[in-house]
Design a protein around this motif. Structure first.
Motif, PDB file in Angstrom:
ATOM      1  N   LEU A  95       0.834  -1.208   0.000  1.00 33.89           N
ATOM      2  CA  LEU A  95       0.000   0.000   0.000  1.00 33.89           C
ATOM      3  C   LEU A  95       0.866   1.255   0.000  1.00 33.89           C
ATOM      4  O   LEU A  95       0.659   2.169  -0.812  1.00 33.89           O
ATOM      5  CB  LEU A  95      -0.912   0.013   1.236  1.00 33.89           C
ATOM      6  CG  LEU A  95      -1.920  -1.124   1.377  1.00 33.89           C
ATOM      7  CD1 LEU A  95      -2.699  -0.960   2.677  1.00 33.89           C
ATOM      8  CD2 LEU A  95      -2.866  -1.143   0.202  1.00 33.89           C
ATOM      9  N   THR A 155      -6.726  -2.878  -5.742  1.00 35.13           N
ATOM     10  CA  THR A 155      -5.546  -2.027  -5.898  1.00 35.13           C
ATOM     11  C   THR A 155      -4.714  -2.469  -7.089  1.00 35.13           C
ATOM     12  O   THR A 155      -4.215  -1.637  -7.866  1.00 35.13           O
ATOM     13  CB  THR A 155      -4.687  -2.067  -4.620  1.00 35.13           C
ATOM     14  OG1 THR A 155      -5.472  -1.641  -3.505  1.00 35.13           O
ATOM     15  CG2 THR A 155      -3.477  -1.153  -4.753  1.00 35.13           C
ATOM     16  N   ILE A 193      -8.246   3.227  -6.591  1.00 33.49           N
ATOM     17  CA  ILE A 193      -7.121   2.912  -5.706  1.00 33.49           C
ATOM     18  C   ILE A 193      -7.350   3.500  -4.320  1.00 33.49           C
ATOM     19  O   ILE A 193      -7.073   2.858  -3.299  1.00 33.49           O
ATOM     20  CB  ILE A 193      -5.804   3.448  -6.312  1.00 33.49           C
ATOM     21  CG1 ILE A 193      -5.463   2.664  -7.579  1.00 33.49           C
ATOM     22  CG2 ILE A 193      -4.659   3.336  -5.311  1.00 33.49           C
ATOM     23  CD1 ILE A 193      -4.313   3.252  -8.379  1.00 33.49           C
ATOM     24  N   SER A 245      -9.852   1.305  -2.505  1.00 29.76           N
ATOM     25  CA  SER A 245      -9.275  -0.002  -2.157  1.00 29.76           C
ATOM     26  C   SER A 245      -8.227   0.130  -1.046  1.00 29.76           C
ATOM     27  O   SER A 245      -8.051  -0.793  -0.243  1.00 29.76           O
ATOM     28  CB  SER A 245      -8.647  -0.640  -3.395  1.00 29.76           C
ATOM     29  OG  SER A 245      -7.554   0.118  -3.872  1.00 29.76           O
ATOM     30  N   LEU A 246      -7.542   1.265  -0.979  1.00 20.08           N
ATOM     31  CA  LEU A 246      -6.573   1.484   0.096  1.00 20.08           C
ATOM     32  C   LEU A 246      -7.248   1.479   1.459  1.00 20.08           C
ATOM     33  O   LEU A 246      -6.722   0.936   2.430  1.00 20.08           O
ATOM     34  CB  LEU A 246      -5.833   2.810  -0.110  1.00 20.08           C
ATOM     35  CG  LEU A 246      -4.773   2.849  -1.213  1.00 20.08           C
ATOM     36  CD1 LEU A 246      -4.196   4.253  -1.324  1.00 20.08           C
ATOM     37  CD2 LEU A 246      -3.666   1.847  -0.938  1.00 20.08           C
ATOM     38  N   ALA A 290       0.753  -5.735  -5.526  1.00 18.90           N
ATOM     39  CA  ALA A 290      -0.568  -5.895  -4.903  1.00 18.90           C
ATOM     40  C   ALA A 290      -1.152  -7.268  -5.204  1.00 18.90           C
ATOM     41  O   ALA A 290      -1.808  -7.882  -4.347  1.00 18.90           O
ATOM     42  CB  ALA A 290      -1.509  -4.792  -5.379  1.00 18.90           C
TER      43      ALA A 290
END
Length: 456
Positions: free
Chosen positions: A256, A322, A351, A354-355, A424
Motif C-alpha cells: 500500500l 488495488t 485505488i 481499495s486502500l 498488490a
C-alpha cells in the motif's frame, strides 16, 4: 468505551453499582462523574489526534504537485527526486522502530509534541531551499532536512496510533477510520493548496504557512492531550514477527505505502508531460485518490470493529482492487489502451477506495495477533505495534519512489505502475494463503477436539 462498570444487574437496593476495576460498590454520583470524565478524556484525545493527522498530512502532501518540477530545475534527475522522497521514508522507518520500542520511557505525549515541533521547523526550512544554488548543495540539503522531518513525523505518528489504541481499546478500527477523515482532508487539501500558493506566491509561501500551522498545533495538544502513564514491557519486535500472519499483513502494508510513494514521486510529472496540465490541476487530480479514501474509511472501520471476521475479506478484496487500479492507471502497455485523463482520475479513485479497504483492518489485526501471542495489554505493546506499522509503511514509502522513479526513468510511468500492481497481486495471493491455512488449522483443531471428546 470501557468504564469497568457492570450493567443494570450490578445495581443494588441502595442504588450502588459494582465497579470491576475497583472491586467495590460505588454510588450513582461517583459512577456518573467517572463516566463523564472518561467521555471528556476520550473526546479531547480525539480532537488532539484529528488535529495531528490533519496538520501533519497537509504538510506531507504539498510537495507532490510542484517539488519534482522545482528539483529538476535545480539539477536533480528523476531518480534523485525519487530518492529524496524515499529518504523520508527510510528515516521514518528507523525512527518508528526506535520510538515504538521506547514510547513508555519517553512518554507518549512528550513524543508527540516533540515530533510536531521538529516537523514544523523542518517544513519551514524546506521552504528556504530555493535560495540554495542548484546542484549538489541543493540536493544535499533536501536530503538532510527531509530526513529530520521524517524522524519528527515518525515520533508524532507512532505516539498518535498508540494513544488512540490505548484510549479506545474496543473501537480501534472505528476511531482510526474516523481519524482518516482528517488524514484524507490533509491529503486532499495539501496538493491543491500547495500548488495554488506556489503558482501565486512562489516556492517559499506554502512551506512557511503550513509549518506555522504545525507550530500552532503544539500548544493546543499540550493543553488538551491527557498524559498516559505505563510500565515498560520486555517484549520485542522480533517475537511478533515470528507470527506468519503478522508478516503477511506487514507485506500488505508495504504494498500500500509503496504504491502511494510511487504516485507522490511520479504522478505530477506524468500528468504534466502527458496531458499538458498546470501544477494546480495536478493537485486537483490527486484529490481523486484522497477523497474516496477519506469518505470510505469510517464506514470500513465501523464494519471491521463490529464484525472482525470481515477484516480478512477486506484485505483480500482491497489488494485485488488495488492491483487492477494500478494496471489501468497508465494503463499497462500490453493492454493497448490509450492514456486518458478521465481514466487516470477514475483509477485513482478506485485505488483510494481499495486502500481504505486494505489499510484500516491491518492495525487492529496486528494488535489482535500480539495479544494472542501473549503480549501484555498496555501502552508498551501498542507502541510496539504502532512502531512496527510505521516502520513497514515507511519501508514501502522508500521502495515506491526509489524503485518507481528508477523504472519510470529507464522505461516509463505505465510500466512502473504495472509493477506496483504486481506487488498488490502478490499480496492477494499471500492473504488468500494465510486465510486458507488458518481455516485448515481451525478444522484440524476441531477434529482433534472431537476425537478427544469421543475418547472420553
Amino acid at each position: 468505551m470501557t468504564l469497568g462498570l457492570q450493567g443494570p444487574v450490578g445495581w443494588t437496593k441502595s442504588n450502588k453499582l459494582y465497579c470491576s476495576k475497583c472491586f467495590c460498590y460505588v454510588s450513582f454520583p461517583v459512577c456518573l462523574f467517572y463516566f463523564l470524565t472518561q467521555c471528556q478524556r476520550q473526546m479531547l484525545t480525539l480532537i488532539s489526534m484529528a488535529s495531528v493527522n490533519f496538520s501533519s498530512m497537509i504538510c506531507y502532501s504539498i510537495l507532490g504537485p510542484f517539488f519534482p518540477t522545482e528539483a529538476v530545475k535545480k539539477g536533480a534527475s528523476q531518480t534523485v527526486v525519487g530518492l529524496i522522497f524515499g529518504c523520508y521514508a527510510l528515516c521514518n522507518l528507523i525512527g518508528s522502530l526506535i520510538m515504538g520500542r521506547y514510547i513508555v520511557q519517553i512518554g507518549a505525549k512528550f513524543m508527540l509534541v516533540t515530533g510536531l515541533f521538529v516537523s514544523s521547523c523542518c517544513t519551514i526550512l524546506f521552504g528556504l531551499l530555493d535560495r540554495v544554488p542548484g546542484g549538489p548543495a541543493f540536493i544535499t540539503l533536501c536530503f538532510l532536512v527531509r530526513s529530520l522531518d521524517a524522524v519528527g513525523f515518525a515520533a508524532a505518528m507512532t505516539s498518535s496510533f498508540a494513544i488512540v489504541a490505548k484510549t479506545f481499546p474496543n473501537n480501534v478500527a472505528t476511531v482510526l477510520g474516523s481519524l482518516e477523515i482528517f488524514t484524507g482532508l490533509g491529503l486532499i487539501m495539501g496538493p491543491p493548496v500547495g500548488a495554488w500558493f506556489y503558482q501565486s506566491f512562489g516556492y517559499e509561501v506554502p512551506f512557511m504557512l503550513l509549518g506555522c500551522l504545525l507550530l500552532i498545533m503544539i500548544p493546543v495538544n499540550i493543553c488538551i492531550l491527557p498524559t498516559i502513564v505505563a510500565d515498560p514491557s520486555k517484549d520485542s519486535f522480533f517475537r511478533l514477527l515470528t507470527n506468519v500472519k503478522v508478516v503477511l499483513i506487514c507485506y500488505t502494508i508495504f504494498t500500500l505505502s509503496a504504491g502511494l510513494g510511487f504516485l507522490d514521486a511520479t504522478l505530477s510529472l506524468f500528468a504534466i508531460e502527458t496531458f499538458d496540465v498546470l501544477p494546480s490541476s495536478v493537485g486537483l487530480i490527486m484529490v481523486g485518490l484522497s477523497l474516496p479514501y477519506c469518505l470510505s474509511s469510517p464506514l470500513i472501520g465501523y464494519i471491521t470493529d463490529k464484525y472482525p471476521v470481515t477484516r480478512k475479506w477486506f484485505l483480500v478484496t482491497g489488494a485485488l482492487t488495488t492491483a487492477v487500479g494500478f494496471c489501468l492507471l497508465g494503463p499497462v502497455p500490453f493492454l493497448h489502451i490509450r492514456s486518458q485523463l478521465w481514466l487516470l482520475v477514475f483509477m485513482l479513485g478506485v485505488i483510494g477506495f481499495s486502500l481504505s479497504m486494505t489499510a484500516i483492518p491491518t492495525f487492529p489485526e496486528i494488535i489482535t495477533c500480539a495479544y494472542d501471542q501473549g503480549y501484555e495489554e498496555g501502552l508498551s505493546t501498542l507502541g510496539m505495534v504502532s512502531g512496527l506499522f510505521g516502520a513497514v509503511w515507511s519501508s514501502g514509502m522508500f521502495y515506491g519512489p526509489t524503485v518507481g522513479g528508477l523504472i519510470t526513468q529507464h522505461l516509463n510511468f505505465e510500466w512502473a505502475a504495472a509493477v506496483q500492481g504486481g506487488l498488490a497481486c502478490l499480496a492477494v495471493s499471500n492473504c488468500s494463503s494465510a486465510r486458507r491455512s488458518m481455516l485448515e488449522k481451525e478444522v484440524t483443531n476441531s477434529e482433534k477436539n472431537n476425537v478427544r471428546f469421543h475418547f472420553l
